[in-house]
Design a protein around this motif. Structure first.
Motif, PDB file in Angstrom:
ATOM      1  N   ALA A   1      15.859  31.890 -34.968  1.00 15.89           N
ATOM      2  CA  ALA A   1      15.335  31.089 -33.861  1.00 15.89           C
ATOM      3  C   ALA A   1      15.721  29.630 -34.043  1.00 15.89           C
ATOM      4  O   ALA A   1      16.027  29.191 -35.148  1.00 15.89           O
ATOM      5  CB  ALA A   1      13.821  31.217 -33.803  1.00 15.89           C
ATOM      6  N   ASP A   2      15.673  28.885 -32.915  1.00 15.57           N
ATOM      7  CA  ASP A   2      15.911  27.435 -32.997  1.00 15.57           C
ATOM      8  C   ASP A   2      14.687  26.726 -33.556  1.00 15.57           C
ATOM      9  O   ASP A   2      14.790  25.729 -34.244  1.00 15.57           O
ATOM     10  CB  ASP A   2      16.207  26.871 -31.597  1.00 15.57           C
ATOM     11  CG  ASP A   2      17.499  27.426 -31.041  1.00 15.57           C
ATOM     12  OD1 ASP A   2      18.383  27.773 -31.860  1.00 15.57           O
ATOM     13  OD2 ASP A   2      17.608  27.553 -29.803  1.00 15.57           O
ATOM     14  N   ARG A   3      13.500  27.249 -33.151  1.00 12.41           N
ATOM     15  CA  ARG A   3      12.235  26.637 -33.572  1.00 12.41           C
ATOM     16  C   ARG A   3      11.279  27.739 -34.029  1.00 12.41           C
ATOM     17  O   ARG A   3      11.337  28.860 -33.513  1.00 12.41           O
ATOM     18  CB  ARG A   3      11.561  25.912 -32.393  1.00 12.41           C
ATOM     19  CG  ARG A   3      12.420  24.897 -31.676  1.00 12.41           C
ATOM     20  CD  ARG A   3      12.354  23.544 -32.392  1.00 12.41           C
ATOM     21  NE  ARG A   3      13.040  22.509 -31.646  1.00 12.41           N
ATOM     22  CZ  ARG A   3      14.331  22.212 -31.772  1.00 12.41           C
ATOM     23  NH1 ARG A   3      15.096  22.892 -32.600  1.00 12.41           N
ATOM     24  NH2 ARG A   3      14.870  21.224 -31.068  1.00 12.41           N
ATOM     25  N   PHE A   4      10.371  27.367 -34.936  1.00 14.95           N
ATOM     26  CA  PHE A   4       9.345  28.320 -35.394  1.00 14.95           C
ATOM     27  C   PHE A   4       7.972  27.657 -35.281  1.00 14.95           C
ATOM     28  O   PHE A   4       7.854  26.431 -35.441  1.00 14.95           O
ATOM     29  CB  PHE A   4       9.563  28.689 -36.869  1.00 14.95           C
ATOM     30  CG  PHE A   4      10.824  29.476 -37.102  1.00 14.95           C
ATOM     31  CD1 PHE A   4      10.806  30.865 -37.082  1.00 14.95           C
ATOM     32  CD2 PHE A   4      12.035  28.818 -37.337  1.00 14.95           C
ATOM     33  CE1 PHE A   4      11.967  31.587 -37.296  1.00 14.95           C
ATOM     34  CE2 PHE A   4      13.192  29.540 -37.545  1.00 14.95           C
ATOM     35  CZ  PHE A   4      13.166  30.918 -37.523  1.00 14.95           C
ATOM     36  N   LEU A   5       6.962  28.471 -35.049  1.00 15.35           N
ATOM     37  CA  LEU A   5       5.586  27.974 -35.137  1.00 15.35           C
ATOM     38  C   LEU A   5       4.827  28.885 -36.099  1.00 15.35           C
ATOM     39  O   LEU A   5       4.776  30.113 -35.904  1.00 15.35           O
ATOM     40  CB  LEU A   5       4.884  28.002 -33.769  1.00 15.35           C
ATOM     41  CG  LEU A   5       3.388  27.667 -33.832  1.00 15.35           C
ATOM     42  CD1 LEU A   5       3.157  26.199 -34.182  1.00 15.35           C
ATOM     43  CD2 LEU A   5       2.701  27.990 -32.508  1.00 15.35           C
ATOM     44  N   ILE A   6       4.256  28.283 -37.145  1.00 21.43           N
ATOM     45  CA  ILE A   6       3.425  29.047 -38.084  1.00 21.43           C
ATOM     46  C   ILE A   6       1.981  28.894 -37.633  1.00 21.43           C
ATOM     47  O   ILE A   6       1.431  27.790 -37.621  1.00 21.43           O
ATOM     48  CB  ILE A   6       3.591  28.517 -39.531  1.00 21.43           C
ATOM     49  CG1 ILE A   6       5.064  28.571 -39.952  1.00 21.43           C
ATOM     50  CG2 ILE A   6       2.708  29.308 -40.489  1.00 21.43           C
ATOM     51  CD1 ILE A   6       5.357  27.825 -41.260  1.00 21.43           C
ATOM     52  N   SER A   7       1.382  29.991 -37.198  1.00 23.94           N
ATOM     53  CA  SER A   7      -0.030  29.942 -36.779  1.00 23.94           C
ATOM     54  C   SER A   7      -0.730  31.153 -37.389  1.00 23.94           C
ATOM     55  O   SER A   7      -1.306  31.978 -36.701  1.00 23.94           O
ATOM     56  CB  SER A   7      -0.133  29.932 -35.256  1.00 23.94           C
ATOM     57  OG  SER A   7       0.658  30.954 -34.688  1.00 23.94           O
ATOM     58  N   THR A   8      -0.618  31.226 -38.720  1.00 22.09           N
ATOM     59  CA  THR A   8      -1.126  32.395 -39.439  1.00 22.09           C
ATOM     60  C   THR A   8      -2.590  32.257 -39.837  1.00 22.09           C
ATOM     61  O   THR A   8      -3.156  33.167 -40.451  1.00 22.09           O
ATOM     62  CB  THR A   8      -0.284  32.639 -40.715  1.00 22.09           C
ATOM     63  OG1 THR A   8      -0.160  31.393 -41.409  1.00 22.09           O
ATOM     64  CG2 THR A   8       1.100  33.163 -40.376  1.00 22.09           C
ATOM     65  N   GLY A   9      -3.215  31.131 -39.505  1.00 21.56           N
ATOM     66  CA  GLY A   9      -4.656  30.980 -39.713  1.00 21.56           C
ATOM     67  C   GLY A   9      -5.082  31.019 -41.169  1.00 21.56           C
ATOM     68  O   GLY A   9      -4.376  30.556 -42.069  1.00 21.56           O
TER      69      GLY A   9
ATOM     70  N   HIS B   1      12.071  21.403 -37.397  1.00 17.14           N
ATOM     71  CA  HIS B   1      12.118  22.465 -36.372  1.00 17.14           C
ATOM     72  C   HIS B   1      11.103  23.584 -36.678  1.00 17.14           C
ATOM     73  O   HIS B   1      11.042  24.572 -35.963  1.00 17.14           O
ATOM     74  CB  HIS B   1      13.536  23.034 -36.220  1.00 17.14           C
ATOM     75  CG  HIS B   1      14.034  23.728 -37.453  1.00 17.14           C
ATOM     76  ND1 HIS B   1      14.620  23.066 -38.499  1.00 17.14           N
ATOM     77  CD2 HIS B   1      14.012  25.028 -37.804  1.00 17.14           C
ATOM     78  CE1 HIS B   1      14.939  23.928 -39.447  1.00 17.14           C
ATOM     79  NE2 HIS B   1      14.574  25.132 -39.047  1.00 17.14           N
ATOM     80  N   ILE B   2      10.313  23.401 -37.744  1.00 20.55           N
ATOM     81  CA  ILE B   2       9.242  24.357 -38.035  1.00 20.55           C
ATOM     82  C   ILE B   2       7.906  23.655 -37.778  1.00 20.55           C
ATOM     83  O   ILE B   2       7.630  22.603 -38.361  1.00 20.55           O
ATOM     84  CB  ILE B   2       9.315  24.893 -39.482  1.00 20.55           C
ATOM     85  CG1 ILE B   2      10.691  25.524 -39.727  1.00 20.55           C
ATOM     86  CG2 ILE B   2       8.198  25.909 -39.724  1.00 20.55           C
ATOM     87  CD1 ILE B   2      10.875  26.105 -41.121  1.00 20.55           C
ATOM     88  N   TYR B   3       7.120  24.227 -36.898  1.00 20.23           N
ATOM     89  CA  TYR B   3       5.825  23.665 -36.506  1.00 20.23           C
ATOM     90  C   TYR B   3       4.712  24.500 -37.137  1.00 20.23           C
ATOM     91  O   TYR B   3       4.915  25.669 -37.483  1.00 20.23           O
ATOM     92  CB  TYR B   3       5.671  23.695 -34.971  1.00 20.23           C
ATOM     93  CG  TYR B   3       6.619  22.748 -34.262  1.00 20.23           C
ATOM     94  CD1 TYR B   3       7.981  23.006 -34.213  1.00 20.23           C
ATOM     95  CD2 TYR B   3       6.148  21.596 -33.639  1.00 20.23           C
ATOM     96  CE1 TYR B   3       8.854  22.132 -33.581  1.00 20.23           C
ATOM     97  CE2 TYR B   3       7.008  20.724 -32.994  1.00 20.23           C
ATOM     98  CZ  TYR B   3       8.355  20.987 -32.974  1.00 20.23           C
ATOM     99  OH  TYR B   3       9.214  20.125 -32.349  1.00 20.23           O
ATOM    100  N   ALA B   4       3.523  23.916 -37.252  1.00 16.75           N
ATOM    101  CA  ALA B   4       2.351  24.698 -37.692  1.00 16.75           C
ATOM    102  C   ALA B   4       1.146  24.198 -36.906  1.00 16.75           C
ATOM    103  O   ALA B   4       1.017  22.995 -36.632  1.00 16.75           O
ATOM    104  CB  ALA B   4       2.123  24.533 -39.194  1.00 16.75           C
ATOM    105  N   ALA B   5       0.279  25.131 -36.517  1.00 18.65           N
ATOM    106  CA  ALA B   5      -0.910  24.758 -35.727  1.00 18.65           C
ATOM    107  C   ALA B   5      -2.021  25.763 -35.991  1.00 18.65           C
ATOM    108  O   ALA B   5      -1.775  26.869 -36.473  1.00 18.65           O
ATOM    109  CB  ALA B   5      -0.554  24.731 -34.238  1.00 18.65           C
ATOM    110  N   GLY B   6      -3.242  25.358 -35.669  1.00 19.03           N
ATOM    111  CA  GLY B   6      -4.400  26.239 -35.862  1.00 19.03           C
ATOM    112  C   GLY B   6      -5.011  26.032 -37.233  1.00 19.03           C
ATOM    113  O   GLY B   6      -4.793  25.007 -37.894  1.00 19.03           O
ATOM    114  N   ASP B   7      -5.745  27.017 -37.705  1.00 21.72           N
ATOM    115  CA  ASP B   7      -6.492  26.869 -38.962  1.00 21.72           C
ATOM    116  C   ASP B   7      -5.594  26.642 -40.173  1.00 21.72           C
ATOM    117  O   ASP B   7      -6.038  26.106 -41.188  1.00 21.72           O
ATOM    118  CB  ASP B   7      -7.353  28.116 -39.214  1.00 21.72           C
ATOM    119  CG  ASP B   7      -8.584  28.130 -38.338  1.00 21.72           C
ATOM    120  OD1 ASP B   7      -8.628  27.339 -37.373  1.00 21.72           O
ATOM    121  OD2 ASP B   7      -9.493  28.931 -38.600  1.00 21.72           O
TER     122      ASP B   7
END
Ligand SMILES: Cc1cc2nc3c(=O)[nH]c(=O)nc-3n(C[C@H](O)[C@H](O)[C@H](O)COP(=O)(O)OP(=O)(O)OC[C@H]3O[C@@H](n4cnc5c(N)ncnc54)[C@H](O)[C@@H]3O)c2cc1C
Length: 478
Positions: free
Chosen positions: A137-145, A304-310
């Motif tokens: 992917a071009d971008r990733f979002l880590i939202s594994t809590g 290009h790697i994002y993280a959000a949430g807990d």
């Protein structure tokens, strides 16, 4: 190998909001979750199950009617674990159905399996059947809590000593319950089960609890929960937890012992990052396995790697995770969006509820802001009488310099809904005058805002422009 504009790991509130936003922008988006049912901790073991349990407990126990009909009043006698679980499963099925439909409508792809980074542009997903898929992917979002914190010296057995995930699988309602940890989760479950007439002991090693809430509110809350039967033990460090065959025994450092049929360990959660092989993507975590981000864009140290949430830590709420996920997706996909408002509410769904927004009185003092306080009790409102409310309090803090509302604290019925009136005034930079000038529906609990507003207004200096000139008050003729 499939390529996406955005790959999201984790289908909780942050991942869900980001995926739908990406879908609306017509980008190729994939959500990976290790659980076969989408929704994350929020839908399956956290927010929705605990709030559904609370609603079921309050309904079946007749809790809200007891001030009229007595403490022994019940809507249903002999409430069993099955009664609680039946409604839980119906609500969760509905939540998953709505989520799957949202993903379908927005062309969000999903993949079930455990994700780990191969490098900063490639992710590998292993299914339970042992199949492995590689994706880029071009971008990733880590939202594994997060996952529950399970210290080695706690003898978890999934039956009488459980964490907050296992607690939902309750085979029967215990007669007595020890809850370890007076954080939000511990306080919610302790007070909920006390409403079911379970004998609850809530143990907290520290001398204080829920420290981010105004102390006056906590005093009121503590008084209410003790009156409702919760045995709150503050400053009680735990020496040992023993699992005997027919009970659990906790030995406290002060030499006392507490026994119960069941123990819920609810002291802390850890970031769910250990399986992600973050080092391969050039990322590190803190001592609680959480990822650091830029709090405006949600980019990690690898842009290009994002993280959000807990997984990024405080405030660790489903409500804020949704906001973060959407903002992260917009930034990742180079789409303009609005910055987040400065003040968000905290909701604690204990019995009674607590909700706050803005500063506490202690915070105002620490910052040296001169202030005035306005307080209203729910029993002062007609709606409170109609509902039989004996408790409940709303407290507002206003700047003496600007007259702006800077903090609101509510404990009591409907607190988590009522808070949004104050939140709007706070974020729109409104003053005490808003509450004095505006008419509120009657009878409502929201009227408490008017009472608290007037309480403060009457003690605050009156601006020159507001002073009455008698000669100006002539009757109008038509
Ligand atoms: C008992 C309890 C009550 C709560 N009550 C409230 C409340 O009333 N209000 C509120 O706002 N918040 C509440 N919360 C907090 C709320 O649940 C969380 O803030 C929210 O779930 C966080 O969302 P998230 O997007 O970070 O992901 P989560 O909901 O944590 O979901 C993460 C997902 O990632 C998946 N995952 C993890 N690792 C991998 C991997 N390597 N590969 C693939 N998938 C992976 C997991 O399976 C999971 O499905 C509560 C939490 C708990 C535990």
């Amino acid at each position: 190998m499939s390529h996406y504009d955005l790959i999201i790991v984790g289908s909780g509130p942050a991942g869900r909001a980001a995926a739908i936003q990406a879908g609306k922008l017509k980008r190729r988006v994939l959500v990976i979750d290790r659980k076969d049912r989408l929704g994350g901790v929020s839908v399956h073991t956290g927010t929705i199950p605990s709030k559904t349990l609370r609603e079921t407990v309050l309904n079946l126990s007749g809790w809200r009617e007891r001030s009229f009909y007595g403490r022994s009043y019940r809507v249903k006698d002999n409430i069993a674990a099955e009664d609680l679980k039946a409604r839980l499963h119906m609500t969760l099925d509905h939540e998953v159905d709505v989520l799957e439909h949202q993903f379908n409508r927005n062309h969000v792809d999903t993949l079930h399996g455990m994700a780990r980074f191969v490098d900063d542009k490639t992710i590998e997903v292993a299914t339970e059947a042992g199949e492995v898929t590689r994706l880029t992917a071009d971008r990733f979002l880590i939202s594994t809590g997060t996952k529950t914190y399970r210290p080695e010296n706690v003898p978890f057995n999934g039956r009488s000593v459980v964490d907050s995930d296992e607690f939902l699988e309750l085979a029967r309602i215990p007669r007595s319950l020890i809850v370890v940890g007076a954080g939000v989760i511990g306080v919610e479950y302790a007070t909920m089960f006390s409403a079911l007439d379970v004998r609850v002991t809530l143990i907290e090693p520290r001398e204080t609890f829920l420290d981010f809430i105004d102390r006056a509110l906590i005093q009121d809350f503590t008084h209410q929960i003790r009156e409702n039967g919760v045995d709150l033990r503050l400053g009680s460090a735990i020496e040992r937890i023993e699992d005997a065959s027919d009970h659990v025994e906790v030995s406290l450092a002060n030499g006392r012992h507490v026994r119960a049929e069941m123990l819920l360990f609810a002291a802390g959660r850890m970031g769910a990052t250990s399986a992600l092989n973050l080092a391969a993507a050039g990322l590190k975590t803190d001592h609680r396995n959480r990822i650091e981000v830029n709090r405006k864009t949600y980019q990690t140290a690898v842009p290009h790697i994002y993280a959000a949430g807990d997984v990024i830590g405080h405030p660790s709420l489903a409500s804020t995770s949704v906001q973060q996920g959407r903002v992260a997706a917009c930034h990742a996909l180079e789409t303009p969006t609005l910055p987040e408002s400065p003040w968000f509410p905290y909701g604690i769904y204990s019995v009674p509820e607590i909700s706050t927004c803005g500063m506490s009185e202690e915070e105002m003092q620490e910052r040296g802001i001169p202030y005035e306080v306005g307080v209203a009790r729910f029993r002062e409102t007609s709606r409170g009488h109609i509902m039989g409310l004996e408790h409940g309090m709303l407290k507002m803090l206003f700047s003496l310099k600007t007259r702006r509302v800077l903090g609101v604290q509510i404990v009591g019925e409907g607190a988590t809904e009522l808070i949004h009136i104050a939140q709007a005034v706070l974020n729109l930079k409104g003053t005490v005058d808003y509450f004095v000038q505006n008419t509120f529906n009657y009878p409502t609990l929201a009227e408490a805002y008017k009472i608290a507003g007037l309480d403060a207004f009457n003690r605050m200096p009156i601006p020159e422009a507001y002073k009455v000139r008698r000669d100006a008050a002539k009757p109008e003729t038509s």
